[in-house]
Structures are given as C-alpha cells and as structure tokens.
Design a protein around this motif. Structure first.
Motif, PDB file in Angstrom:
ATOM      1  N   GLU A   8     -45.151 100.962 108.778  1.00  0.00           N
ATOM      2  CA  GLU A   8     -44.876 101.268 107.369  1.00  0.00           C
ATOM      3  C   GLU A   8     -44.782  99.986 106.539  1.00  0.00           C
ATOM      4  O   GLU A   8     -45.277  99.933 105.416  1.00  0.00           O
ATOM      5  N   ASP A   9     -44.167  98.946 107.102  1.00  0.00           N
ATOM      6  CA  ASP A   9     -44.083  97.663 106.401  1.00  0.00           C
ATOM      7  C   ASP A   9     -45.476  97.105 106.122  1.00  0.00           C
ATOM      8  O   ASP A   9     -45.746  96.596 105.030  1.00  0.00           O
ATOM      9  N   ILE A  10     -46.350  97.199 107.099  1.00  0.00           N
ATOM     10  CA  ILE A  10     -47.720  96.692 106.945  1.00  0.00           C
ATOM     11  C   ILE A  10     -48.452  97.474 105.868  1.00  0.00           C
ATOM     12  O   ILE A  10     -49.105  96.899 104.993  1.00  0.00           O
ATOM     13  N   LYS A  11     -48.341  98.795 105.902  1.00  0.00           N
ATOM     14  CA  LYS A  11     -49.022  99.628 104.908  1.00  0.00           C
ATOM     15  C   LYS A  11     -48.467  99.402 103.510  1.00  0.00           C
ATOM     16  O   LYS A  11     -49.206  99.416 102.523  1.00  0.00           O
ATOM     17  N   ARG A  12     -47.158  99.181 103.399  1.00  0.00           N
ATOM     18  CA  ARG A  12     -46.535  98.967 102.088  1.00  0.00           C
ATOM     19  C   ARG A  12     -47.102  97.711 101.419  1.00  0.00           C
ATOM     20  O   ARG A  12     -47.210  97.641 100.207  1.00  0.00           O
ATOM     21  N   VAL A  47     -39.951 106.617  92.556  1.00  0.00           N
ATOM     22  CA  VAL A  47     -40.811 107.645  93.147  1.00  0.00           C
ATOM     23  C   VAL A  47     -41.853 106.956  94.027  1.00  0.00           C
ATOM     24  O   VAL A  47     -42.549 106.048  93.569  1.00  0.00           O
ATOM     25  N   THR A  48     -41.947 107.391  95.286  1.00  0.00           N
ATOM     26  CA  THR A  48     -42.946 106.842  96.198  1.00  0.00           C
ATOM     27  C   THR A  48     -44.036 107.864  96.433  1.00  0.00           C
ATOM     28  O   THR A  48     -43.769 109.004  96.825  1.00  0.00           O
ATOM     29  N   PHE A  49     -45.265 107.438  96.169  1.00  0.00           N
ATOM     30  CA  PHE A  49     -46.468 108.233  96.396  1.00  0.00           C
ATOM     31  C   PHE A  49     -47.143 107.680  97.648  1.00  0.00           C
ATOM     32  O   PHE A  49     -47.231 106.456  97.807  1.00  0.00           O
ATOM     33  N   VAL A  50     -47.652 108.556  98.524  1.00  0.00           N
ATOM     34  CA  VAL A  50     -48.371 108.103  99.710  1.00  0.00           C
ATOM     35  C   VAL A  50     -49.781 108.674  99.660  1.00  0.00           C
ATOM     36  O   VAL A  50     -49.976 109.890  99.531  1.00  0.00           O
ATOM     37  N   ILE A  51     -50.762 107.786  99.762  1.00  0.00           N
ATOM     38  CA  ILE A  51     -52.170 108.192  99.749  1.00  0.00           C
ATOM     39  C   ILE A  51     -52.445 109.049 100.980  1.00  0.00           C
ATOM     40  O   ILE A  51     -52.031 108.714 102.090  1.00  0.00           O
ATOM     41  N   PHE A  56     -57.423 104.143 102.776  1.00  0.00           N
ATOM     42  CA  PHE A  56     -56.060 103.699 102.480  1.00  0.00           C
ATOM     43  C   PHE A  56     -55.026 104.784 102.772  1.00  0.00           C
ATOM     44  O   PHE A  56     -53.914 104.767 102.227  1.00  0.00           O
ATOM     45  N   LYS A  57     -55.371 105.701 103.667  1.00  0.00           N
ATOM     46  CA  LYS A  57     -54.450 106.781 104.066  1.00  0.00           C
ATOM     47  C   LYS A  57     -53.117 106.179 104.516  1.00  0.00           C
ATOM     48  O   LYS A  57     -53.083 105.170 105.208  1.00  0.00           O
ATOM     49  N   ASP A  58     -52.056 106.804 104.077  1.00  0.00           N
ATOM     50  CA  ASP A  58     -50.681 106.446 104.421  1.00  0.00           C
ATOM     51  C   ASP A  58     -50.151 105.197 103.712  1.00  0.00           C
ATOM     52  O   ASP A  58     -49.047 104.749 104.002  1.00  0.00           O
ATOM     53  N   VAL A  59     -50.896 104.630 102.779  1.00  0.00           N
ATOM     54  CA  VAL A  59     -50.380 103.498 102.003  1.00  0.00           C
ATOM     55  C   VAL A  59     -49.450 104.040 100.924  1.00  0.00           C
ATOM     56  O   VAL A  59     -49.853 104.888 100.128  1.00  0.00           O
ATOM     57  N   PRO A  60     -48.202 103.566 100.896  1.00  0.00           N
ATOM     58  CA  PRO A  60     -47.266 104.014  99.857  1.00  0.00           C
ATOM     59  C   PRO A  60     -47.360 103.139  98.608  1.00  0.00           C
ATOM     60  O   PRO A  60     -47.607 101.934  98.692  1.00  0.00           O
TER      61      PRO A  60
END
Length: 128
Positions: A8-12, A47-51, A56-60
C-alpha cells in the motif's frame, strides 16, 4: 533507520498518467486542519479514492475537502447523483456512511507539491 514498506505504501507513492479512471471511495475521515496564524483550525474531510482497473489498479488518491470551502465538494456530489439546486444550495453529510464504497470516475492530472510530482483529481463524473 529501519523501515518496512508495504504494498500500500508503494502504491500510495505511485504517480499515475493523467487521464480518466474508475475509482471507489474507500475511506472518509474527518481531520482538523493545521492551525492558522491565530491558532484557529477548521475541519477537513479526507476522502481516499482507489483506482479499480488498468495499469494503476489499487493506487489510492486522497482529496481534502475543507468546511471553509464547501463548494469544492459540488463536482463530486454531482457525479454521485446529488441534486444540486444552485439557488437554494443543498445539505450533504460527507462521511463513511454516505460516501464509503461509492464509485465514480475521476480525472487525474499531475501537480507539484513541495517539489515532487503528485496525483491531483481535477474532475469527477458518474461511473457507468
């Protein structure tokens, strides 16, 4: 210093290509702003949106709405189907129960924040 960096840190930290993405609202939290020069704070709704698909799936991507600028939530609320009366205004509760799990299309651009490239949502549309 020893760090544990999870997925999650990497994707963020991932910067997405500018474009339109299907996203789900995953978290909605209230957080006080930093104090101004008079020590006063206001309330932010974070508000956090997740693709949801594609490269870019799962990028918040996180957006802050502040109570001192309530009009900034109008594009999101319109995309979610709220009826906006431009003469009378509207009441909306921005919280997990009303926004959590909702899906919308987000239009993302890149911006600079403290010298680094970041994702910035610039528009919303209903997800079809």
């Amino acid at each position: 210093m020893k760090l544990r960096v999870n997925a999650e840190d990497i994707k963020r930290g991932k910067v997405v290509d500018p474009g339109r993405y299907h996203a789900r609202i995953t978290t909605v939290n209230d957080k006080p702003s930093k104090p101004n020069e008079n020590g006063e704070t206001s309330m932010n709704t974070v508000v956090t949106f997740v693709i949801q698909s594609g490269a870019f799936k799962d990028v918040p991507i996180t957006v802050y709405f502040n109570e001192k600028a309530p009009g900034t939530c109008v594009p999101l609320m319109t995309a979610l189907g709220y009826k906006i009366d431009e003469d009378a205004g509207f009441d909306a509760e921005l919280d997990e129960s009303t926004l959590g799990g909702r899906e919308v299309d987000i239009f993302v651009d890149n911006d600079l924040y403290q010298g680094r490239k970041v994702n910035k949502i610039v528009q919303y549309a209903p997800h079809k």
